[in-house]
Write a protein that holds these residues in place. Structure first.
Motif, PDB file in Angstrom:
ATOM      1  N   LEU A   7       0.860  -1.185   0.000  1.00 46.09           N
ATOM      2  CA  LEU A   7       0.000   0.000   0.000  1.00 46.09           C
ATOM      3  C   LEU A   7       0.893   1.230   0.000  1.00 46.09           C
ATOM      4  O   LEU A   7       1.791   1.358   0.838  1.00 46.09           O
ATOM      5  CB  LEU A   7      -0.894   0.013   1.243  1.00 46.09           C
ATOM      6  N   HIS A   8       0.646   2.130  -0.946  1.00 46.57           N
ATOM      7  CA  HIS A   8       1.429   3.365  -1.064  1.00 46.57           C
ATOM      8  C   HIS A   8       0.592   4.579  -0.657  1.00 46.57           C
ATOM      9  O   HIS A   8      -0.609   4.623  -0.925  1.00 46.57           O
ATOM     10  CB  HIS A   8       1.882   3.574  -2.509  1.00 46.57           C
ATOM     11  N   THR A   9       1.262   5.541  -0.033  1.00 43.50           N
ATOM     12  CA  THR A   9       0.695   6.865   0.212  1.00 43.50           C
ATOM     13  C   THR A   9       1.850   7.842   0.337  1.00 43.50           C
ATOM     14  O   THR A   9       3.017   7.427   0.383  1.00 43.50           O
ATOM     15  CB  THR A   9      -0.221   6.900   1.461  1.00 43.50           C
ATOM     16  N   LEU A  56       5.455   6.422   1.408  1.00 44.73           N
ATOM     17  CA  LEU A  56       5.454   5.255   2.283  1.00 44.73           C
ATOM     18  C   LEU A  56       4.952   4.053   1.504  1.00 44.73           C
ATOM     19  O   LEU A  56       3.958   4.153   0.774  1.00 44.73           O
ATOM     20  CB  LEU A  56       4.540   5.478   3.492  1.00 44.73           C
ATOM     21  N   ALA A  57       5.622   2.931   1.679  1.00 44.90           N
ATOM     22  CA  ALA A  57       5.214   1.659   1.072  1.00 44.90           C
ATOM     23  C   ALA A  57       5.054   0.655   2.202  1.00 44.90           C
ATOM     24  O   ALA A  57       6.038   0.211   2.803  1.00 44.90           O
ATOM     25  CB  ALA A  57       6.254   1.187   0.063  1.00 44.90           C
ATOM     26  N   GLN A  71      -6.915   2.899   9.620  1.00 46.39           N
ATOM     27  CA  GLN A  71      -6.009   3.615  10.518  1.00 46.39           C
ATOM     28  C   GLN A  71      -5.338   4.784   9.807  1.00 46.39           C
ATOM     29  O   GLN A  71      -5.243   5.887  10.349  1.00 46.39           O
ATOM     30  CB  GLN A  71      -4.943   2.661  11.062  1.00 46.39           C
ATOM     31  N   LEU A  72      -4.890   4.560   8.580  1.00 45.65           N
ATOM     32  CA  LEU A  72      -4.211   5.625   7.833  1.00 45.65           C
ATOM     33  C   LEU A  72      -5.155   6.766   7.482  1.00 45.65           C
ATOM     34  O   LEU A  72      -4.787   7.938   7.587  1.00 45.65           O
ATOM     35  CB  LEU A  72      -3.566   5.056   6.567  1.00 45.65           C
ATOM     36  N   LYS A  73      -6.374   6.441   7.062  1.00 46.27           N
ATOM     37  CA  LYS A  73      -7.354   7.486   6.739  1.00 46.27           C
ATOM     38  C   LYS A  73      -7.635   8.367   7.951  1.00 46.27           C
ATOM     39  O   LYS A  73      -7.751   9.586   7.827  1.00 46.27           O
ATOM     40  CB  LYS A  73      -8.653   6.867   6.229  1.00 46.27           C
ATOM     41  N   ALA A  74      -7.742   7.759   9.123  1.00 51.67           N
ATOM     42  CA  ALA A  74      -8.061   8.508  10.340  1.00 51.67           C
ATOM     43  C   ALA A  74      -6.917   9.429  10.754  1.00 51.67           C
ATOM     44  O   ALA A  74      -7.158  10.485  11.345  1.00 51.67           O
ATOM     45  CB  ALA A  74      -8.394   7.542  11.474  1.00 51.67           C
TER      46      ALA A  74
END
Length: 104
Positions: A7-9, A56-57, A71-74
């Motif tokens: 998952l990337h962001t 981030l990967a 968790q990441l969205k929050a």
């Protein structure tokens, strides 16, 4: 056979990247997180932007992906964060087993 996902962001600061990565590892939502500084060029609200970001990967499993995304969205600092995945086919069964084991 094991199944993994990356998952990337991106975020705008190294501190934000470290915080998101640390939480994911502590909560066993990812086995590992790579953090890389990058340059981004994009259009936002009608203006072309040139920014330094941190990519981030997250190495995770399909089973843990929904919880990791929640968790990441929050916690993500961006108004419209980018989240996208790529499948990761393990080149070695040992690595695949390690990812699965670390993600609980």
């Amino acid at each position: 056979e094991f199944s993994q996902v990356i998952l990337h962001t991106t975020v705008g600061s190294e501190a934000d990247a470290q915080t998101l990565a640390q939480r994911a590892i502590q909560n066993r939502l990812a086995a590992c997180v790579h953090i890389d500084p990058i340059r981004s060029v994009y259009r936002w609200q009608g203006q072309v932007q040139h920014d330094t970001e941190w990519r981030l990967a997250f190495k995770t499993t399909p089973h843990r992906l929904p919880d990791l995304l929640a968790q990441l969205k929050a916690a993500h600092p961006y108004e419209l964060p980018a989240f996208y995945t790529v499948p990761a086919t393990p080149a070695t069964p040992e690595w695949g087993a390690w990812v699965v084991g670390e993600c609980g």
